[in-house]
Design a protein around this motif. Structure first.
Motif: not given
Length: 199
Positions: A10-15, A23-33, A39-41
């Motif tokens: 479920e979490r992987a699919l959410t990602v 948006q084409e590229h995402f920082t880790l902060a973008d994905l966390a938001q 971020k560790s997860t």
């Protein structure tokens, strides 16, 4: 049902859903938001997705979709119908010219090879389905080809769908732009004729 849920999946699919964005590229902060995950997860989930090429990490540390989602999408019926129509055209184009013929799909900032026919020559543009590269403008989907040349012909289609380009490429010493354009024009004319003959 709730008992059928696998939390890690479920979490992987959410990602992956977070990448469904202009948006084409995402920082880790973008994905966390976007996901609400720590971020560790995220790093653990992205690591697994990266190993299977569902996501790719650039040299700048930003993330984007990998080639696996596109590879799976090509299994859908519309893509198989496209292959049935276009692959014979590419095969004939390669047989007539001795060069690499391909169908490219262009989305904002990215071109991807969808179908290809390769010549038997040792010296050739070795293009593969699923291969992707960044482009500066959707009007010119050609990759950088030192010592090579590629000519493109935009195919008519749904203006709301990614554009499709018929291409011919090979060593610049063997394939002139004029010869490539002539071969592409002839191939597109055959494609239109076959569509008109289809009831």
């Amino acid at each position: 049902m709730a008992q059928d849920r696998v939390e890690a999946v479920e979490r992987a699919l959410t990602v992956l859903e977070a990448f469904d964005s202009p948006q084409e590229h995402f920082t880790l902060a973008d994905l966390a938001q976007a996901t609400g995950f720590y971020k560790s997860t995220l790093l653990r989930l992205l690591g697994s997705l990266e190993r299977h090429d569902y996501v790719q990490r650039g040299a700048d540390g930003r993330w984007r979709l990998g080639s696996s989602p596109s590879r799976l999408a090509r299994r859908h019926a519309p893509s198989r119908q496209l292959a049935t129509c276009i692959q014979p055209l590419l095969d004939r184009l390669t047989a007539e010219t001795g060069e690499t013929a391909a169908l490219l799909e262009v989305q904002p900032g990215i071109a991807e090879c969808r179908l290809v026919a390769l010549p038997a020559a040792d010296l050739r543009h070795d293009l593969r389905p699923g291969q992707r590269w960044e482009i500066a403008t959707p009007e010119d989907p050609r990759p950088s080809l030192p010592g090579g040349t590629m000519e493109c012909h935009l195919l008519e289609g749904d203006p709301h769908a990614p554009s499709l380009w018929l291409t011919l490429s090979g060593p610049a010493s063997r394939l002139s732009p004029q010869r490539a354009r002539h071969a592409l024009d002839s191939a597109v004319a055959r494609l239109h004729k076959s569509k008109e003959a289809t009831p």
